[in-house]
Scaffold this motif. Structure first.
Motif, PDB file in Angstrom:
ATOM      1  N   SER A  85      23.261 -46.593 -31.093  1.00 18.87           N
ATOM      2  CA  SER A  85      21.877 -46.939 -30.804  1.00 18.87           C
ATOM      3  C   SER A  85      20.978 -45.785 -31.224  1.00 18.87           C
ATOM      4  O   SER A  85      21.008 -44.714 -30.622  1.00 18.87           O
ATOM      5  N   MET A  86      20.204 -46.000 -32.277  1.00 20.87           N
ATOM      6  CA  MET A  86      19.295 -44.977 -32.815  1.00 20.87           C
ATOM      7  C   MET A  86      17.906 -45.159 -32.216  1.00 20.87           C
ATOM      8  O   MET A  86      17.445 -46.284 -32.002  1.00 20.87           O
ATOM      9  N   GLY A  87      17.222 -44.060 -31.937  1.00 19.24           N
ATOM     10  CA  GLY A  87      15.900 -44.143 -31.343  1.00 19.24           C
ATOM     11  C   GLY A  87      15.979 -44.418 -29.854  1.00 19.24           C
ATOM     12  O   GLY A  87      17.025 -44.273 -29.223  1.00 19.24           O
ATOM     13  N   THR A  88      14.863 -44.843 -29.270  1.00 18.61           N
ATOM     14  CA  THR A  88      14.810 -45.088 -27.834  1.00 18.61           C
ATOM     15  C   THR A  88      13.725 -46.109 -27.512  1.00 18.61           C
ATOM     16  O   THR A  88      12.728 -46.213 -28.231  1.00 18.61           O
ATOM     17  N   ASN A  89      13.947 -46.845 -26.442  1.00 17.39           N
ATOM     18  CA  ASN A  89      12.918 -47.763 -25.957  1.00 17.39           C
ATOM     19  C   ASN A  89      12.034 -47.103 -24.903  1.00 17.39           C
ATOM     20  O   ASN A  89      11.137 -47.734 -24.355  1.00 17.39           O
ATOM     21  N   GLU A  90      12.302 -45.831 -24.630  1.00 15.73           N
ATOM     22  CA  GLU A  90      11.490 -45.048 -23.699  1.00 15.73           C
ATOM     23  C   GLU A  90      11.009 -43.781 -24.405  1.00 15.73           C
ATOM     24  O   GLU A  90      11.421 -42.667 -24.072  1.00 15.73           O
ATOM     25  N   PRO A  91      10.162 -43.949 -25.405  1.00 10.48           N
ATOM     26  CA  PRO A  91       9.732 -42.785 -26.195  1.00 10.48           C
ATOM     27  C   PRO A  91       8.906 -41.792 -25.389  1.00 10.48           C
ATOM     28  O   PRO A  91       7.988 -42.184 -24.667  1.00 10.48           O
ATOM     29  N   ALA A  92       9.248 -40.526 -25.527  1.00  7.63           N
ATOM     30  CA  ALA A  92       8.469 -39.472 -24.875  1.00  7.63           C
ATOM     31  C   ALA A  92       7.215 -39.169 -25.685  1.00  7.63           C
ATOM     32  O   ALA A  92       6.194 -38.751 -25.130  1.00  7.63           O
ATOM     33  N   GLN A  95       3.809 -41.699 -30.662  1.00 10.96           N
ATOM     34  CA  GLN A  95       3.193 -41.599 -31.991  1.00 10.96           C
ATOM     35  C   GLN A  95       4.146 -41.060 -33.049  1.00 10.96           C
ATOM     36  O   GLN A  95       3.882 -41.161 -34.253  1.00 10.96           O
ATOM     37  N   ASP A  96       5.273 -40.498 -32.628  1.00 12.76           N
ATOM     38  CA  ASP A  96       6.259 -39.989 -33.580  1.00 12.76           C
ATOM     39  C   ASP A  96       7.189 -41.079 -34.107  1.00 12.76           C
ATOM     40  O   ASP A  96       8.047 -40.804 -34.952  1.00 12.76           O
ATOM     41  N   GLY A  97       7.070 -42.286 -33.589  1.00 16.98           N
ATOM     42  CA  GLY A  97       7.949 -43.358 -34.059  1.00 16.98           C
ATOM     43  C   GLY A  97       9.361 -43.237 -33.516  1.00 16.98           C
ATOM     44  O   GLY A  97      10.330 -43.523 -34.226  1.00 16.98           O
ATOM     45  N   GLU A  98       9.492 -42.856 -32.246  1.00 15.43           N
ATOM     46  CA  GLU A  98      10.823 -42.732 -31.638  1.00 15.43           C
ATOM     47  C   GLU A  98      11.437 -44.092 -31.308  1.00 15.43           C
ATOM     48  O   GLU A  98      12.650 -44.208 -31.166  1.00 15.43           O
ATOM     49  N   SER A  99      10.599 -45.081 -31.157  1.00 13.86           N
ATOM     50  CA  SER A  99      11.078 -46.414 -30.809  1.00 13.86           C
ATOM     51  C   SER A  99      10.976 -47.355 -32.027  1.00 13.86           C
ATOM     52  O   SER A  99      10.315 -47.025 -33.016  1.00 13.86           O
ATOM     53  N   PRO A 100      11.643 -48.515 -31.965  1.00 14.59           N
ATOM     54  CA  PRO A 100      12.477 -49.009 -30.857  1.00 14.59           C
ATOM     55  C   PRO A 100      13.923 -48.514 -30.990  1.00 14.59           C
ATOM     56  O   PRO A 100      14.322 -48.002 -32.043  1.00 14.59           O
ATOM     57  N   ALA A 101      14.678 -48.707 -29.922  1.00 10.96           N
ATOM     58  CA  ALA A 101      16.118 -48.481 -30.028  1.00 10.96           C
ATOM     59  C   ALA A 101      16.677 -49.579 -30.923  1.00 10.96           C
ATOM     60  O   ALA A 101      16.315 -50.750 -30.781  1.00 10.96           O
ATOM     61  N   ARG A 102      17.519 -49.212 -31.871  1.00 10.73           N
ATOM     62  CA  ARG A 102      18.081 -50.214 -32.776  1.00 10.73           C
ATOM     63  C   ARG A 102      19.513 -49.844 -33.146  1.00 10.73           C
ATOM     64  O   ARG A 102      19.857 -48.658 -33.223  1.00 10.73           O
ATOM     65  N   ARG A 103      20.322 -50.860 -33.362  1.00  9.00           N
ATOM     66  CA  ARG A 103      21.727 -50.653 -33.689  1.00  9.00           C
ATOM     67  C   ARG A 103      21.861 -50.284 -35.160  1.00  9.00           C
ATOM     68  O   ARG A 103      21.297 -50.937 -36.045  1.00  9.00           O
ATOM     69  N   VAL A 104      22.614 -49.238 -35.413  1.00 11.03           N
ATOM     70  CA  VAL A 104      22.804 -48.742 -36.774  1.00 11.03           C
ATOM     71  C   VAL A 104      24.294 -48.555 -37.046  1.00 11.03           C
ATOM     72  O   VAL A 104      25.007 -47.918 -36.254  1.00 11.03           O
ATOM     73  N   ASN A 105      24.755 -49.113 -38.147  1.00 13.12           N
ATOM     74  CA  ASN A 105      26.139 -48.930 -38.585  1.00 13.12           C
ATOM     75  C   ASN A 105      26.199 -47.830 -39.638  1.00 13.12           C
ATOM     76  O   ASN A 105      25.392 -47.816 -40.569  1.00 13.12           O
ATOM     77  N   LEU A 106      27.133 -46.932 -39.495  1.00 10.47           N
ATOM     78  CA  LEU A 106      27.274 -45.833 -40.450  1.00 10.47           C
ATOM     79  C   LEU A 106      28.707 -45.730 -40.946  1.00 10.47           C
ATOM     80  O   LEU A 106      29.664 -45.891 -40.181  1.00 10.47           O
ATOM     81  N   ASP A 107      28.844 -45.441 -42.233  1.00 12.91           N
ATOM     82  CA  ASP A 107      30.154 -45.097 -42.775  1.00 12.91           C
ATOM     83  C   ASP A 107      30.526 -43.694 -42.326  1.00 12.91           C
ATOM     84  O   ASP A 107      29.656 -42.897 -41.943  1.00 12.91           O
ATOM     85  N   ARG A 330      15.279 -33.445 -28.255  1.00 14.19           N
ATOM     86  CA  ARG A 330      16.071 -34.608 -27.862  1.00 14.19           C
ATOM     87  C   ARG A 330      16.614 -35.273 -29.128  1.00 14.19           C
ATOM     88  O   ARG A 330      15.999 -35.189 -30.188  1.00 14.19           O
ATOM     89  N   CYS A 331      17.743 -35.940 -29.001  1.00 12.92           N
ATOM     90  CA  CYS A 331      18.355 -36.551 -30.187  1.00 12.92           C
ATOM     91  C   CYS A 331      17.459 -37.594 -30.837  1.00 12.92           C
ATOM     92  O   CYS A 331      17.437 -37.721 -32.064  1.00 12.92           O
ATOM     93  N   ALA A 332      16.705 -38.348 -30.040  1.00  9.45           N
ATOM     94  CA  ALA A 332      15.851 -39.394 -30.594  1.00  9.45           C
ATOM     95  C   ALA A 332      14.524 -38.852 -31.105  1.00  9.45           C
ATOM     96  O   ALA A 332      13.804 -39.550 -31.823  1.00  9.45           O
ATOM     97  N   ALA A 333      14.180 -37.630 -30.744  1.00  6.27           N
ATOM     98  CA  ALA A 333      12.895 -37.050 -31.148  1.00  6.27           C
ATOM     99  C   ALA A 333      12.887 -36.746 -32.634  1.00  6.27           C
ATOM    100  O   ALA A 333      13.940 -36.565 -33.259  1.00  6.27           O
ATOM    101  N   ARG A 334      11.687 -36.673 -33.190  1.00 16.46           N
ATOM    102  CA  ARG A 334      11.562 -36.456 -34.623  1.00 16.46           C
ATOM    103  C   ARG A 334      10.191 -35.884 -34.934  1.00 16.46           C
ATOM    104  O   ARG A 334       9.262 -35.985 -34.150  1.00 16.46           O
ATOM    105  N   SER A 335      10.078 -35.262 -36.083  1.00 13.79           N
ATOM    106  CA  SER A 335       8.796 -34.747 -36.546  1.00 13.79           C
ATOM    107  C   SER A 335       8.844 -34.696 -38.062  1.00 13.79           C
ATOM    108  O   SER A 335       9.801 -35.179 -38.676  1.00 13.79           O
ATOM    109  N   GLN A 336       7.820 -34.101 -38.677  1.00 12.24           N
ATOM    110  CA  GLN A 336       7.750 -34.148 -40.132  1.00 12.24           C
ATOM    111  C   GLN A 336       6.974 -32.970 -40.704  1.00 12.24           C
ATOM    112  O   GLN A 336       6.169 -32.349 -40.037  1.00 12.24           O
ATOM    113  N   ASN A 337       7.241 -32.682 -41.965  1.00 14.55           N
ATOM    114  CA  ASN A 337       6.494 -31.717 -42.764  1.00 14.55           C
ATOM    115  C   ASN A 337       6.542 -32.143 -44.228  1.00 14.55           C
ATOM    116  O   ASN A 337       7.435 -32.897 -44.634  1.00 14.55           O
TER     117      ASN A 337
END
Length: 355
Positions: A85-92, A95-107, A330-337
């Motif tokens: 489950s990537m992201g979160t449905n309870e974003p802190a 505006q950073d786009g932490e949500s929604p929680a979504r299922r992701v398959n990875l090799d 946090r693992c779901a947190a994100r930012s940019q440059n």
């Protein structure tokens, strides 16, 4: 309280003047980490074009063609394929786009156990002659609290929204706090002041690549589902510090209760469930994805983000992160440059596809 028109006009003129002095960098906001940018110079500009061309040329030495798979996977962990489950449905920070929680398959893929250290980056520079973008621009962003009074006395620009970020002449990976600093006692610390372009060049030279955001977050979670941190939901379980983040009052006082007031060795603290160190805190880490804040809730497989953009995603937070200002360790947190940006809290680690 509204200011008189003359005062507002003067302030706007001052901001525009400062932006010109800072190479069209954006005005900082929040903790300032995501906006310590150079303004996103495009590949068509002479400076960025030269840097990009140089990086490609510098990172295709004959020696790199002789790199063995054993060398590539040294100090890496093979992560199993899976769904998470990537992201979160309870974003802190919505505006950073932490949500929604979504299922992701990875090799299955490989991930560096540690952030790239000064020692490893020095090997790359020696082998290729690579010159970082901070060195080419001649400056980089440094946290004010780490700058000497001598260096600070020569800085006459500041951005009011985040005065703790200052453009320091001569700041680069060899001199993290400016020309009067060095890394002689920090060779095992994460390399800093590396742009996304620099990080990509290193990974290519090493026979690797930058991780996608999905791979990075999967690695961060260490096999756990729906947890804030790589180890669980409590920042300090049983009072133990498990990451290098800010303690005290940001930005005026860092008590260093975790043992550090700036970066720590890449081997510091405990590894997560996948055996990876410092996935949160210490230094921000670049990913390969372009920045986007709108995500599908549909299940996806090996997502790589948008095909183009202006900013690149970074993950994990840094030693400067505090819940009151930058709750992004946090693992779901994100930012940019922008890809050519660099700062005194921004580094990276590499990934590699499983062959």
């Amino acid at each position: 309280m509204p200011a008189p028109c003359m005062s507002v006009c003067w302030s706007l003129q001052l901001v525009l003047f400062l932006l010109q002095l800072l190479g069209q960098r954006k005005v900082l906001a929040d903790c300032g980490c995501n906006d310590a940018n150079r303004g996103g110079h495009s590949e068509s500009t002479s400076h960025h074009g030269a840097a990009f061309k140089y990086s490609r040329e510098a990172n295709e030495p004959e020696s790199s063609k002789k790199t063995t798979q054993a060398q590539v996977y040294d100090q890496m962990v093979l992560l199993p394929s899976g769904v998470f489950s990537m992201g979160t449905n309870e974003p802190a920070i919505p505006q950073d786009g932490e949500s929604p929680a979504r299922r992701v398959n990875l090799d299955s893929f490989y991930m560096d156990i540690y952030e790239v250290s000064n020692k490893e980056f020095a090997k790359f520079v020696k082998a290729t002659g690579h010159v970082t973008e901070a060195e080419k621009f001649g400056d980089s962003f440094v946290f004010e609290g780490l700058i000497s009074e001598d260096v600070k006395s020569n800085i006459h620009q500041a951005v009011a929204a985040a005065p703790w970020w200052l453009p320091v002449k001569g700041a680069n990976w060899r001199h993290p706090e400016g020309p009067d600093s060095n890394i002689s006692d920090r060779m095992d610390h994460p390399v800093l002041h590396v742009s996304w372009n620099d990080a990509s060049a290193f990974c290519k030279w090493a026979g690797k690549r930058l991780p996608t955001e999905a791979e990075w977050e999967y690695a961060c979670r260490g096999g756990l589902e729906n947890r804030l941190f790589p180890w669980g939901n409590k920042l300090q379980p049983k009072g133990e510090h498990l990451a290098n983040v800010w303690q005290g009052e940001f930005p005026t006082q860092n008590t260093g209760e975790d043992g550090y007031v700036q970066t720590s060795p890449v081997t510091a603290f405990s590894a997560n469930g996948y055996g990876l160190y410092n996935m949160v805190g210490n230094a921000w880490e670049w990913t390969s994805d372009w920045w986007n804040t709108h995500h599908t809730a549909d299940e996806t497989t090996n997502p790589k983000g948008p095909s183009s953009g202006k900013d690149k995603v970074k993950k994990g937070g840094s030693y400067m992160c505090h819940k009151s200002y930058c709750y992004r360790y946090r693992c779901a947190a994100r930012s940019q440059n922008t890809p050519d940006s660099s700062a005194s809290n921004l580094g990276f680690r590499c990934a590699a596809s499983a062959v």
